[in-house]
Scaffold this motif. Sequence first.
Motif, PDB file in Angstrom:
ATOM      1  N   PRO A  80      -6.145  57.271  25.189  1.00 59.76           N
ATOM      2  CA  PRO A  80      -6.184  57.127  23.718  1.00 59.76           C
ATOM      3  C   PRO A  80      -7.294  56.183  23.253  1.00 59.76           C
ATOM      4  O   PRO A  80      -7.602  55.181  23.902  1.00 59.76           O
ATOM      5  CB  PRO A  80      -4.804  56.534  23.399  1.00 59.76           C
ATOM      6  CG  PRO A  80      -3.933  56.961  24.531  1.00 59.76           C
ATOM      7  CD  PRO A  80      -4.810  56.978  25.741  1.00 59.76           C
ATOM      8  N   THR A  81      -7.865  56.497  22.105  1.00 58.83           N
ATOM      9  CA  THR A  81      -8.872  55.654  21.485  1.00 58.83           C
ATOM     10  C   THR A  81      -8.180  54.487  20.773  1.00 58.83           C
ATOM     11  O   THR A  81      -6.956  54.493  20.607  1.00 58.83           O
ATOM     12  CB  THR A  81      -9.671  56.455  20.443  1.00 58.83           C
ATOM     13  OG1 THR A  81      -8.775  56.831  19.385  1.00 58.83           O
ATOM     14  CG2 THR A  81     -10.291  57.707  21.064  1.00 58.83           C
ATOM     15  N   PRO A  82      -8.937  53.474  20.320  1.00 59.32           N
ATOM     16  CA  PRO A  82      -8.314  52.407  19.512  1.00 59.32           C
ATOM     17  C   PRO A  82      -7.575  52.953  18.298  1.00 59.32           C
ATOM     18  O   PRO A  82      -6.502  52.458  17.935  1.00 59.32           O
ATOM     19  CB  PRO A  82      -9.510  51.539  19.102  1.00 59.32           C
ATOM     20  CG  PRO A  82     -10.511  51.746  20.199  1.00 59.32           C
ATOM     21  CD  PRO A  82     -10.355  53.172  20.620  1.00 59.32           C
ATOM     22  N   GLU A  83      -8.133  53.999  17.669  1.00 60.83           N
ATOM     23  CA  GLU A  83      -7.445  54.610  16.528  1.00 60.83           C
ATOM     24  C   GLU A  83      -6.131  55.251  16.972  1.00 60.83           C
ATOM     25  O   GLU A  83      -5.128  55.209  16.251  1.00 60.83           O
ATOM     26  CB  GLU A  83      -8.347  55.660  15.869  1.00 60.83           C
ATOM     27  CG  GLU A  83      -9.553  55.110  15.136  1.00 60.83           C
ATOM     28  CD  GLU A  83     -10.714  54.763  16.078  1.00 60.83           C
ATOM     29  OE1 GLU A  83     -10.593  55.007  17.310  1.00 60.83           O
ATOM     30  OE2 GLU A  83     -11.731  54.246  15.579  1.00 60.83           O
ATOM     31  N   GLY A  84      -6.139  55.849  18.171  1.00 57.52           N
ATOM     32  CA  GLY A  84      -4.926  56.443  18.714  1.00 57.52           C
ATOM     33  C   GLY A  84      -3.841  55.405  18.952  1.00 57.52           C
ATOM     34  O   GLY A  84      -2.664  55.635  18.652  1.00 57.52           O
ATOM     35  N   TRP A  85      -4.236  54.227  19.458  1.00 56.37           N
ATOM     36  CA  TRP A  85      -3.257  53.154  19.661  1.00 56.37           C
ATOM     37  C   TRP A  85      -2.739  52.614  18.333  1.00 56.37           C
ATOM     38  O   TRP A  85      -1.558  52.256  18.213  1.00 56.37           O
ATOM     39  CB  TRP A  85      -3.869  52.024  20.488  1.00 56.37           C
ATOM     40  CG  TRP A  85      -4.004  52.342  21.946  1.00 56.37           C
ATOM     41  CD1 TRP A  85      -5.140  52.379  22.681  1.00 56.37           C
ATOM     42  CD2 TRP A  85      -2.944  52.685  22.858  1.00 56.37           C
ATOM     43  NE1 TRP A  85      -4.883  52.719  23.985  1.00 56.37           N
ATOM     44  CE2 TRP A  85      -3.537  52.909  24.115  1.00 56.37           C
ATOM     45  CE3 TRP A  85      -1.562  52.834  22.724  1.00 56.37           C
ATOM     46  CZ2 TRP A  85      -2.778  53.269  25.238  1.00 56.37           C
ATOM     47  CZ3 TRP A  85      -0.814  53.203  23.830  1.00 56.37           C
ATOM     48  CH2 TRP A  85      -1.420  53.416  25.071  1.00 56.37           C
ATOM     49  N   ALA A  86      -3.620  52.586  17.319  1.00 53.52           N
ATOM     50  CA  ALA A  86      -3.185  52.127  15.992  1.00 53.52           C
ATOM     51  C   ALA A  86      -2.138  53.081  15.408  1.00 53.52           C
ATOM     52  O   ALA A  86      -1.129  52.649  14.833  1.00 53.52           O
ATOM     53  CB  ALA A  86      -4.380  52.021  15.048  1.00 53.52           C
ATOM     54  N   VAL A  87      -2.360  54.388  15.575  1.00 51.09           N
ATOM     55  CA  VAL A  87      -1.382  55.376  15.129  1.00 51.09           C
ATOM     56  C   VAL A  87      -0.065  55.191  15.877  1.00 51.09           C
ATOM     57  O   VAL A  87       1.023  55.248  15.287  1.00 51.09           O
ATOM     58  CB  VAL A  87      -1.926  56.812  15.337  1.00 51.09           C
ATOM     59  CG1 VAL A  87      -0.810  57.842  15.164  1.00 51.09           C
ATOM     60  CG2 VAL A  87      -3.053  57.108  14.364  1.00 51.09           C
ATOM     61  N   THR A  88      -0.164  54.937  17.181  1.00 50.93           N
ATOM     62  CA  THR A  88       1.039  54.730  17.999  1.00 50.93           C
ATOM     63  C   THR A  88       1.849  53.540  17.498  1.00 50.93           C
ATOM     64  O   THR A  88       3.084  53.608  17.387  1.00 50.93           O
ATOM     65  CB  THR A  88       0.659  54.508  19.479  1.00 50.93           C
ATOM     66  OG1 THR A  88      -0.086  55.638  19.941  1.00 50.93           O
ATOM     67  CG2 THR A  88       1.895  54.339  20.344  1.00 50.93           C
ATOM     68  N   LEU A  89       1.167  52.445  17.181  1.00 54.57           N
ATOM     69  CA  LEU A  89       1.866  51.263  16.664  1.00 54.57           C
ATOM     70  C   LEU A  89       2.542  51.569  15.334  1.00 54.57           C
ATOM     71  O   LEU A  89       3.676  51.153  15.102  1.00 54.57           O
ATOM     72  CB  LEU A  89       0.878  50.096  16.497  1.00 54.57           C
ATOM     73  CG  LEU A  89       0.510  49.339  17.757  1.00 54.57           C
ATOM     74  CD1 LEU A  89      -0.550  48.277  17.457  1.00 54.57           C
ATOM     75  CD2 LEU A  89       1.752  48.675  18.377  1.00 54.57           C
ATOM     76  N   TYR A  90       1.849  52.303  14.474  1.00 53.64           N
ATOM     77  CA  TYR A  90       2.453  52.646  13.185  1.00 53.64           C
ATOM     78  C   TYR A  90       3.730  53.458  13.386  1.00 53.64           C
ATOM     79  O   TYR A  90       4.782  53.132  12.816  1.00 53.64           O
ATOM     80  CB  TYR A  90       1.477  53.438  12.299  1.00 53.64           C
ATOM     81  CG  TYR A  90       2.192  53.999  11.089  1.00 53.64           C
ATOM     82  CD1 TYR A  90       2.462  53.195   9.987  1.00 53.64           C
ATOM     83  CD2 TYR A  90       2.670  55.316  11.077  1.00 53.64           C
ATOM     84  CE1 TYR A  90       3.174  53.678   8.903  1.00 53.64           C
ATOM     85  CE2 TYR A  90       3.376  55.807   9.990  1.00 53.64           C
ATOM     86  CZ  TYR A  90       3.632  54.988   8.910  1.00 53.64           C
ATOM     87  OH  TYR A  90       4.352  55.475   7.843  1.00 53.64           O
ATOM     88  N   VAL A  91       3.639  54.546  14.203  1.00 52.80           N
ATOM     89  CA  VAL A  91       4.817  55.415  14.337  1.00 52.80           C
ATOM     90  C   VAL A  91       5.942  54.717  15.103  1.00 52.80           C
ATOM     91  O   VAL A  91       7.124  55.021  14.894  1.00 52.80           O
ATOM     92  CB  VAL A  91       4.463  56.769  14.994  1.00 52.80           C
ATOM     93  CG1 VAL A  91       3.453  57.527  14.161  1.00 52.80           C
ATOM     94  CG2 VAL A  91       3.979  56.600  16.421  1.00 52.80           C
ATOM     95  N   ALA A  92       5.594  53.772  15.980  1.00 57.75           N
ATOM     96  CA  ALA A  92       6.643  53.031  16.695  1.00 57.75           C
ATOM     97  C   ALA A  92       7.380  52.085  15.754  1.00 57.75           C
ATOM     98  O   ALA A  92       8.609  51.973  15.813  1.00 57.75           O
ATOM     99  CB  ALA A  92       6.035  52.248  17.859  1.00 57.75           C
ATOM    100  N   ILE A  93       6.634  51.425  14.857  1.00 62.24           N
ATOM    101  CA  ILE A  93       7.247  50.416  13.977  1.00 62.24           C
ATOM    102  C   ILE A  93       7.964  51.055  12.792  1.00 62.24           C
ATOM    103  O   ILE A  93       9.123  50.729  12.501  1.00 62.24           O
ATOM    104  CB  ILE A  93       6.180  49.422  13.469  1.00 62.24           C
ATOM    105  CG1 ILE A  93       5.626  48.595  14.639  1.00 62.24           C
ATOM    106  CG2 ILE A  93       6.778  48.488  12.411  1.00 62.24           C
ATOM    107  CD1 ILE A  93       4.394  47.793  14.280  1.00 62.24           C
ATOM    108  N   PHE A  94       7.285  51.991  12.102  1.00 64.57           N
ATOM    109  CA  PHE A  94       7.817  52.473  10.825  1.00 64.57           C
ATOM    110  C   PHE A  94       8.659  53.752  10.950  1.00 64.57           C
ATOM    111  O   PHE A  94       9.884  53.683  10.743  1.00 64.57           O
ATOM    112  CB  PHE A  94       6.677  52.627   9.810  1.00 64.57           C
ATOM    113  CG  PHE A  94       6.069  51.297   9.423  1.00 64.57           C
ATOM    114  CD1 PHE A  94       6.678  50.498   8.467  1.00 64.57           C
ATOM    115  CD2 PHE A  94       4.909  50.834  10.031  1.00 64.57           C
ATOM    116  CE1 PHE A  94       6.147  49.266   8.120  1.00 64.57           C
ATOM    117  CE2 PHE A  94       4.372  49.595   9.689  1.00 64.57           C
ATOM    118  CZ  PHE A  94       4.999  48.814   8.733  1.00 64.57           C
ATOM    119  N   PRO A  95       8.090  54.943  11.269  1.00 68.22           N
ATOM    120  CA  PRO A  95       8.955  56.124  11.342  1.00 68.22           C
ATOM    121  C   PRO A  95      10.010  56.047  12.446  1.00 68.22           C
ATOM    122  O   PRO A  95      11.095  56.602  12.300  1.00 68.22           O
ATOM    123  CB  PRO A  95       7.975  57.277  11.626  1.00 68.22           C
ATOM    124  CG  PRO A  95       6.643  56.763  11.242  1.00 68.22           C
ATOM    125  CD  PRO A  95       6.674  55.288  11.479  1.00 68.22           C
TER     126      PRO A  95
END
Length: 302
Positions: free
Chosen positions: A219-234
């Motif tokens: 995963p790219t840095p953007e991919g990890w950022a998306v992962t953090l978002y979906v782990a925390i919020f949805p």
Amino acid sequence: MLRRLALGLYDLPPALLALTTLFWAGNTIAGKLAVGEIAPFQLVFARWILVAGVLWLLYGKELRAHWPTARPRLREIVLMASLGFTAFNGLFYLAALQTSAVNIGILQGAIPVFVLLMAYFAYGTRIGAVQVLGVALTLAGVVVVATAGSPFSLFTLGIGPGDGLMLLACLFYGFYTTALQRRPKIPGRALFTLMSIIAALTSLPFWLAEAVISAPPWPTPEGWAVTLYVAIFPSCLAQLFFLRGVDLVGPGPAGVYVNLVPVFSPLLAILILGERFAGFHALSLALVLGGIWLAQRRARSG
């Protein structure tokens, strides 16, 4: 002060459930942003590993205390987590590769209808004539968006693969939501902790298969950022808020709030992704929301 605010929020079902649907709508945007940045099952596995780890630290002791109650129902819990968390999210992110965020958001309007039908077959929940009309309208709206405003092409071209995957994902989440009506009598936090662990374990084979078959890059840095978002919020906050909402008002009233997802998702897709909102989207959204409203009205006697 923040603690007092958080505790107050935890006792306000409308705020909890509205935030839940906003976070789930954000998952639609995250699914599109993930394309090319992180592979679908990389995202699912990383998401649930993160959530399971955090929840175990917070609520592992509570889960262990309620394990004797949960253990006899473990088979059902595994099925709920596998379909509602692993399969739903995997299909969701696969669908994002092939259809728009606006479509994904509107198609999620099928979930309350699936719940209504499954509750009828599983628990004998009554469905009246008005509710049948609501189901028909919602399904008409789903057909309109899935065929890009040309419903008669369904007979010749069928439904696009991305929209088909999203409908299958909604079917699985409908099963999960329906099964919540008879979940084990343990606190929502403990149940969600257990299901997140199961989701992490059941997503592992799919991640390994994806790695072998398509060999996606790291995963790219953007991919990890998306992962953090979906782990925390949805994943984390939305699921905890939803389970708390079910505890406070029951699964039926809580499920009504899911209707906000097909409203929030297109708005976010237009504002954040710049996607186009066509006339058939407006027609479909009106049919879906109108149908859901009718489908969730109490059947009149006689």
